[in-house]
Design a protein around this motif. Structure first.
Motif, PDB file in Angstrom:
ATOM      1  N   GLU A 281      39.285  29.968  39.580  1.00  9.37           N
ATOM      2  CA  GLU A 281      39.259  30.249  38.140  1.00  9.37           C
ATOM      3  C   GLU A 281      40.110  29.261  37.352  1.00  9.37           C
ATOM      4  OE1 GLU A 281      40.264  31.971  34.279  1.00  9.37           O
ATOM      5  OE2 GLU A 281      41.659  31.700  35.956  1.00  9.37           O
TER       6      GLU A 281
ATOM      7  N   CYS B  81      38.287  25.821  37.370  1.00 12.24           N
ATOM      8  CA  CYS B  81      37.080  25.820  36.532  1.00 12.24           C
ATOM      9  C   CYS B  81      37.432  25.847  35.052  1.00 12.24           C
ATOM     10  CB  CYS B  81      36.202  27.011  36.885  1.00 12.24           C
ATOM     11  SG  CYS B  81      35.301  26.843  38.439  1.00 12.24           S
ATOM     12  N   GLU B  82      38.436  26.639  34.687  1.00 13.26           N
ATOM     13  CA  GLU B  82      38.791  26.735  33.274  1.00 13.26           C
ATOM     14  C   GLU B  82      39.452  25.454  32.778  1.00 13.26           C
ATOM     15  OE1 GLU B  82      37.529  29.407  31.545  1.00 13.26           O
ATOM     16  OE2 GLU B  82      36.702  29.552  33.577  1.00 13.26           O
TER      17      GLU B  82
ATOM     18  N   ARG C 217      40.046  36.889  38.405  1.00 12.55           N
ATOM     19  CA  ARG C 217      38.843  37.102  37.615  1.00 12.55           C
ATOM     20  C   ARG C 217      37.880  35.953  37.839  1.00 12.55           C
ATOM     21  NH1 ARG C 217      43.011  35.986  34.048  1.00 12.55           N
ATOM     22  NH2 ARG C 217      42.811  34.048  32.847  1.00 12.55           N
ATOM     23  N   GLU C 218      36.632  36.211  37.518  1.00 12.98           N
ATOM     24  CA  GLU C 218      35.628  35.156  37.642  1.00 12.98           C
ATOM     25  C   GLU C 218      35.885  34.034  36.641  1.00 12.98           C
ATOM     26  OE1 GLU C 218      31.646  36.420  37.112  1.00 12.98           O
ATOM     27  OE2 GLU C 218      31.532  37.461  39.040  1.00 12.98           O
ATOM     28  N   PRO C 219      35.487  32.811  36.991  1.00 10.71           N
ATOM     29  CA  PRO C 219      35.436  31.764  35.970  1.00 10.71           C
ATOM     30  C   PRO C 219      34.437  32.133  34.869  1.00 10.71           C
ATOM     31  CG  PRO C 219      35.279  30.828  38.179  1.00 10.71           C
ATOM     32  CD  PRO C 219      35.127  32.309  38.329  1.00 10.71           C
ATOM     33  N   SER C 220      34.516  31.448  33.768  1.00 10.17           N
ATOM     34  CA  SER C 220      33.630  31.755  32.640  1.00 10.17           C
ATOM     35  C   SER C 220      32.159  31.581  33.000  1.00 10.17           C
ATOM     36  CB  SER C 220      33.971  30.860  31.442  1.00 10.17           C
ATOM     37  OG  SER C 220      35.292  31.095  31.006  1.00 10.17           O
TER      38      SER C 220
ATOM     39  N   SER D 282      36.599  38.637  41.624  1.00 11.28           N
ATOM     40  CA  SER D 282      37.423  39.492  40.779  1.00 11.28           C
ATOM     41  C   SER D 282      38.104  40.616  41.549  1.00 11.28           C
ATOM     42  CB  SER D 282      36.576  40.093  39.650  1.00 11.28           C
ATOM     43  OG  SER D 282      35.473  40.800  40.175  1.00 11.28           O
TER      44      SER D 282
END
Length: 226
Positions: free
Chosen positions: A67, A70-71, A108-111, A88
């Motif tokens: 995450e 990726c963000e 949490r998941e990436p966007s 998640s």
């Protein structure tokens, strides 16, 4: 092609970076625990920008840093749908054994998450990657195959995650694991590959299909057929 990597975190999970010679873009595979800082440092020194993170499966030691990576770069993560829930809720994939290590850390998941399917052919950063679904270690485990052009000619590469290691295979005692299914996946998707195929596993050193076919004690009696 540049194919490099480093072992990250307490689990010493191999995080790989793949890039075509002369390209400014790359693919990241399995950024595990504490992988973000050394990965960003390497990418900066190499003038490389990732376009995607590919995950061989959903276990936390392979996805811990997905995450934030990726963000930071605004890129998607690719994972098989059967393992997506672990992004998640990682303890569902490992049981309570890692709860003390995780502590209050929230995952949490990436966007953007893109789901992988068996037989997918991805074209990312100028690299063609074929996806083989290899359930057994987890239900969403995949092997990622590509080819590197070298001075000695093309070399097929299989990034095997925790499906196949040098001299061993993935554990199957965690939620979603199935030993017979894992052996069947190895027979159907890995032992059919050319002996020259370089195997880059999720932990430990590199090997080859020829080496594992000849000496891996867990593969005795297995033969490949698609």
């Amino acid at each position: 092609m540049l194919v490099t990597g480093f072992p990250a975190g307490a689990f010493q999970t191999n995080c790989y970076i793949l890039a075509q010679d002369g390209s400014s873009e790359c693919i990241v595979v399995d950024p595990g625990q504490d992988a973000t800082e050394p990965l960003v440092e390497f990418l900066g020194k190499s003038s490389l920008t990732p376009v995607a993170v590919l995950l061989t499966h959903g276990h936390l030691d392979h996805t811990w840093s997905v995450e934030p990576v990726c963000e930071k770069f605004g890129i998607p993560a690719y994972i098989h749908p059967d393992d997506r829930y672990m992004l998640s809720d990682p303890l569902r994939g490992t049981g309570a054994a890692l709860s003390a290590m995780i502590g209050d850390t929230e995952f949490r998941e990436p966007s953007e998450v893109i789901e992988l399917a068996d037989g997918d052919v991805l074209d990312l950063a100028g690299i063609t990657v074929t996806v083989d679904h290899t359930p057994g270690h987890t239900q969403g485990s995949v092997v990622l195959r590509t080819t590197a052009d070298t001075d000695q000619g093309p070399v097929p590469i299989a990034l095997t995650g925790d499906t196949l290691f040098a001299g061993s295979i993935g554990r199957t005692d965690l939620p979603g694991g199935n030993h017979d299914q894992l052996l069947a996946s190895i027979a159907a998707k890995l032992l059919v590959l050319d002996d020259a195929t370089a195997v880059l596993p999720g932990h430990g050193g590199a090997t080859s299909i020829a080496q594992e076919r000849a000496s891996n004690p867990f593969l005795v009696g297995l033969s490949g057929s698609r």
